[in-house]
Design a protein around this motif. Structure first.
Motif, PDB file in Angstrom:
ATOM      1  N   SER A  32      29.990  49.835  36.765  1.00  0.00           N
ATOM      2  CA  SER A  32      30.922  49.255  37.725  1.00  0.00           C
ATOM      3  C   SER A  32      31.216  47.804  37.364  1.00  0.00           C
ATOM      4  O   SER A  32      32.354  47.351  37.351  1.00  0.00           O
ATOM      5  CB  SER A  32      30.324  49.330  39.139  1.00  0.00           C
ATOM      6  OG  SER A  32      31.095  48.542  40.023  1.00  0.00           O
ATOM      7  N   ALA A  33      30.156  47.080  37.035  1.00  0.00           N
ATOM      8  CA  ALA A  33      30.325  45.644  36.767  1.00  0.00           C
ATOM      9  C   ALA A  33      31.063  45.413  35.446  1.00  0.00           C
ATOM     10  O   ALA A  33      32.012  44.637  35.369  1.00  0.00           O
ATOM     11  CB  ALA A  33      28.961  44.964  36.748  1.00  0.00           C
ATOM     12  N   LEU A  36      37.166  46.083  32.548  1.00  0.00           N
ATOM     13  CA  LEU A  36      38.271  45.256  32.052  1.00  0.00           C
ATOM     14  C   LEU A  36      38.044  43.796  32.423  1.00  0.00           C
ATOM     15  O   LEU A  36      38.519  42.894  31.751  1.00  0.00           O
ATOM     16  CB  LEU A  36      39.587  45.727  32.663  1.00  0.00           C
ATOM     17  CG  LEU A  36      39.950  47.190  32.427  1.00  0.00           C
ATOM     18  CD1 LEU A  36      41.246  47.533  33.142  1.00  0.00           C
ATOM     19  CD2 LEU A  36      40.099  47.444  30.942  1.00  0.00           C
ATOM     20  N   GLY A  37      37.312  43.586  33.519  1.00  0.00           N
ATOM     21  CA  GLY A  37      37.045  42.224  33.976  1.00  0.00           C
ATOM     22  C   GLY A  37      36.325  41.389  32.922  1.00  0.00           C
ATOM     23  O   GLY A  37      36.593  40.198  32.777  1.00  0.00           O
ATOM     24  N   TYR A 115      44.449  47.438  38.602  1.00  0.00           N
ATOM     25  CA  TYR A 115      43.459  47.786  37.574  1.00  0.00           C
ATOM     26  C   TYR A 115      43.916  49.038  36.826  1.00  0.00           C
ATOM     27  O   TYR A 115      43.789  49.146  35.610  1.00  0.00           O
ATOM     28  CB  TYR A 115      42.129  48.053  38.275  1.00  0.00           C
ATOM     29  CG  TYR A 115      40.902  47.848  37.430  1.00  0.00           C
ATOM     30  CD1 TYR A 115      40.351  46.588  37.285  1.00  0.00           C
ATOM     31  CD2 TYR A 115      40.264  48.912  36.806  1.00  0.00           C
ATOM     32  CE1 TYR A 115      39.211  46.385  36.536  1.00  0.00           C
ATOM     33  CE2 TYR A 115      39.121  48.727  36.053  1.00  0.00           C
ATOM     34  CZ  TYR A 115      38.594  47.457  35.926  1.00  0.00           C
ATOM     35  OH  TYR A 115      37.462  47.254  35.182  1.00  0.00           O
ATOM     36  N   PHE A 237      34.785  39.307  40.831  1.00  0.00           N
ATOM     37  CA  PHE A 237      35.482  40.440  40.226  1.00  0.00           C
ATOM     38  C   PHE A 237      34.593  41.104  39.179  1.00  0.00           C
ATOM     39  O   PHE A 237      34.403  42.314  39.157  1.00  0.00           O
ATOM     40  CB  PHE A 237      36.785  39.950  39.578  1.00  0.00           C
ATOM     41  CG  PHE A 237      37.707  41.043  39.116  1.00  0.00           C
ATOM     42  CD1 PHE A 237      38.712  41.519  39.942  1.00  0.00           C
ATOM     43  CD2 PHE A 237      37.572  41.607  37.853  1.00  0.00           C
ATOM     44  CE1 PHE A 237      39.567  42.529  39.524  1.00  0.00           C
ATOM     45  CE2 PHE A 237      38.421  42.619  37.423  1.00  0.00           C
ATOM     46  CZ  PHE A 237      39.422  43.079  38.262  1.00  0.00           C
ATOM     47  N   SER A 238      34.012  40.267  38.321  1.00  0.00           N
ATOM     48  CA  SER A 238      33.257  40.815  37.214  1.00  0.00           C
ATOM     49  C   SER A 238      31.978  41.498  37.680  1.00  0.00           C
ATOM     50  O   SER A 238      31.575  42.519  37.124  1.00  0.00           O
ATOM     51  CB  SER A 238      32.942  39.697  36.224  1.00  0.00           C
ATOM     52  OG  SER A 238      32.442  40.255  35.042  1.00  0.00           O
ATOM     53  N   SER A 240      31.597  42.993  40.429  1.00  0.00           N
ATOM     54  CA  SER A 240      31.961  44.017  41.437  1.00  0.00           C
ATOM     55  C   SER A 240      31.454  43.653  42.823  1.00  0.00           C
ATOM     56  O   SER A 240      30.967  44.511  43.561  1.00  0.00           O
ATOM     57  CB  SER A 240      31.407  45.400  41.084  1.00  0.00           C
ATOM     58  OG  SER A 240      31.850  45.835  39.846  1.00  0.00           O
ATOM     59  N   MET A 243      33.091  43.512  48.015  1.00  0.00           N
ATOM     60  CA  MET A 243      33.929  44.544  48.624  1.00  0.00           C
ATOM     61  C   MET A 243      33.165  45.831  48.893  1.00  0.00           C
ATOM     62  O   MET A 243      33.762  46.869  49.133  1.00  0.00           O
ATOM     63  CB  MET A 243      35.133  44.841  47.757  1.00  0.00           C
ATOM     64  CG  MET A 243      34.808  45.159  46.326  1.00  0.00           C
ATOM     65  SD  MET A 243      36.235  45.862  45.519  1.00  0.00           S
ATOM     66  CE  MET A 243      36.174  47.509  46.195  1.00  0.00           C
ATOM     67  N   ALA A 245      31.358  47.698  46.937  1.00  0.00           N
ATOM     68  CA  ALA A 245      31.139  48.689  45.883  1.00  0.00           C
ATOM     69  C   ALA A 245      29.635  48.859  45.672  1.00  0.00           C
ATOM     70  O   ALA A 245      29.133  49.966  45.505  1.00  0.00           O
ATOM     71  CB  ALA A 245      31.818  48.262  44.583  1.00  0.00           C
TER      72      ALA A 245
HETATM   73  N1  PFF Z   1      33.707  44.637  37.853  1.00  0.00           N
HETATM   74  C1  PFF Z   1      34.867  45.333  37.349  1.00  0.00           C
HETATM   75  C2  PFF Z   1      35.292  44.682  36.047  1.00  0.00           C
HETATM   76  O1  PFF Z   1      34.745  43.638  35.674  1.00  0.00           O
HETATM   77  O2  PFF Z   1      36.181  45.211  35.394  1.00  0.00           O
HETATM   78  C3  PFF Z   1      35.991  45.381  38.353  1.00  0.00           C
HETATM   79  C4  PFF Z   1      35.551  45.756  39.737  1.00  0.00           C
HETATM   80  C5  PFF Z   1      34.914  46.977  39.971  1.00  0.00           C
HETATM   81  C6  PFF Z   1      35.718  44.873  40.776  1.00  0.00           C
HETATM   82  C7  PFF Z   1      34.460  47.295  41.231  1.00  0.00           C
HETATM   83  C8  PFF Z   1      35.282  45.172  42.051  1.00  0.00           C
HETATM   84  C9  PFF Z   1      34.646  46.393  42.248  1.00  0.00           C
HETATM   85  F1  PFF Z   1      34.244  46.691  43.436  1.00  0.00           F
END
Ligand code: PFF
Length: 456
Positions: A32-33, A36-37, A115, A237-238, A240, A243, A245
């Motif tokens: 998850s982490a 693309l981030g 995304y 974002f990176s 995760s 939110m 998740a």
């Molecule tokens: N962390 C993911 C990334 O770096 O691409 C994007 C992401 C996934 C953001 C899940 C938030 C989330 F809940």
């Protein structure tokens, strides 16, 4: 009978699915982490915000704010055994903390909508390497190729559709057979390939300039207010975070696992991935005369230029874009899972129906983002095209969600319960963790917001 036993084991004691193994959980959370981030977004946001100084603030935000909030999310999810919204309702019924859960479900829609668009681009590049089109420089150069592709009305939508279809397909298979299986194979392969690329990139002519850009700070940039919000937003974002998740993923975890070690491992892995991606990309940017602040297309034209120069570059490009798409997929499934887990419980729909409906809606929400690089590029709001506004919203929603989560654990949850849920128990580090969630993280997030708004 066997089937019955199997199902019971699958569902765990409270009737919800659970991860099969601890390493499966770790890899899924890392999946998850890492996405693309780390590669696409980290490189272009760092490139636009001055490189090394940004990296330092970004790492400081991860340690001071990100890691404690990650612990908070896992603790909440595992304790409450529910989705992003239901977890707050279980732990603190009737209280306003649940706002973080709703904000999280909204963020899942917003983030996954754009995304999916970018992940669609990675699929296009993957097939470009598969068919050989990208093995040598296209006639107008890699930049024109990229701009032409994302600006066309239909083609990016088709790739986005395919990517969202794959995301929905995995989420509807469920936790163990879908999400966990996919991650166990993909994550280690991506790590190895990225390291090989990093070593290669260091042999290029731009290595010293690229490394200086990434590691030797130009302090003057620290007076730029927007850099702090960019670093905070990127950290959330990176990782995760912010939110739900990781609340949702934590809720599929059994009580046996130890959270602090898992959190440290996931956060460091994510950060290392981003730094290595920087070591791959910035030397190449300088070696090929590109500008580090050229925005969201950065990896899509610098990397193909490196692959073009490398022996067997076509194969490397193929592997790279396959893995980038796969890393995007393992993150996208966690984004979709936040919304799907909530709606399954809320409406009592089957997993399959929920994944199809919610995934379909998110695809539609992504359509204007995709078109904003072409036919809709004239529609500018707050100085930004639609897709950039969606990304900007995630820079606000994630830290805001994180702020509420920190305040909940720091102030709204009983201290002994929070310490027990986190596995910190009575340790000093547990006290430090709560202190950060109570004071430091909320104040820091608040200040960053004020700073970005121009109030400070
Ligand atoms: N962390 C993911 C990334 O770096 O691409 C994007 C992401 C996934 C953001 C899940 C938030 C989330 F809940």
């Amino acid at each position: 009978m066997n089937q019955l036993n199997h199902n019971q084991r699958d569902l765990g004691q409270n009737g919800r699915e659970q991860w099969a193994t601890k390493i499966g959980f770790m890899l899924a959370a890392m999946g998850s982490a890492v996405g693309l981030g780390n590669i696409w977004r980290f490189s272009y946001v760092a490139g636009e915000n001055g490189g090394a100084a940004f990296l330092l603030i970004y790492i400081a935000m991860i340690i001071m704010i990100g890691v404690p909030i990650m612990m908070a999310e896992f603790s909440i999810g595992r304790k409450a055994q529910s989705d992003a919204v239901g977890s707050f309702q279980n732990l603190s019924p009737g209280k306003p903390w649940v706002a973080a859960g709703f904000l999280g479900v909204a963020s899942a829609f917003i983030i996954l909508s754009f995304y999916g668009v970018v992940a669609g681009w990675t699929l296009k590049y993957f097939t470009g390497y598969l068919t050989g089109t990208l093995w040598s420089e296209p006639s107008g150069g890699y930049v024109d190729y990229f701009v032409g592709f994302i600006g066309s009305p239909l083609e990016p939508l088709i790739w986005q559709f395919i990517f969202m279809g794959a995301t929905i397909g995995i989420v509807l298979l469920g936790i163990k057979k879908g999400i966990e299986k996919a991650n166990v194979i993909l994550m280690p392969t991506l790590a190895i390939l990225l390291i090989i690329l990093g070593i290669y990139s260091l042999t290029l002519g731009g290595a010293s300039e690229g490394l200086a850009f990434l590691f030797s700070p130009d302090w003057s940039i620290l007076s730029e207010p927007s850099i702090y919000l960019a670093a905070l937003g990127q950290a959330f974002f990176s990782l995760s975070l912010g939110m739900g998740a990781l609340i949702t993923y934590g809720s599929y975890l059994s009580k046996k696992e130890r959270l602090p070690g898992a959190t440290a491992g996931i956060a460091s892995m994510d950060t290392i991935f981003a730094i290595i991606a920087g070591v791959v990309i910035f030397p190449a940017v300088f070696a090929f005369g590109a500008e580090p602040d050229s925005g969201a297309g950065l990896v899509f034209f610098t990397l193909p230029a490196i692959f073009d120069e490398m022996a067997l570059g076509g194969i490397v490009g193929l592997a790279f874009f396959f893995l980038l798409a796969a890393a995007g997929l393992s993150s996208a499934i966690s984004l979709l899972e936040v919304a799907v887990a909530y709606f399954i419980r809320k409406f009592g729909w089957t997993r399959k129906k929920t994944a199809l409906i919610i995934g379909g809606l998110i695809f539609l929400l992504g359509v204007p983002s995709s078109l904003s690089n072409g036919p809709f590029s004239e529609f500018i709001l707050f100085d930004r095209v639609f897709m950039d506004n969606m990304e900007f919203l995630s820079d606000i929603f994630l830290p805001l969600g994180g702020l509420i989560i920190a305040l909940f654990v720091g102030w709204g949850w009983k201290k002994t319960e929070a310490l027990q849920a986190s596995d910190f128990g009575n340790s000093t580090i547990g006290a430090v963790w709560l202190f950060i969630l109570k004071f430091i993280a909320p104040v820091a997030i608040f200040l960053v917001f004020l700073f970005a708004l121009g109030v400070l």
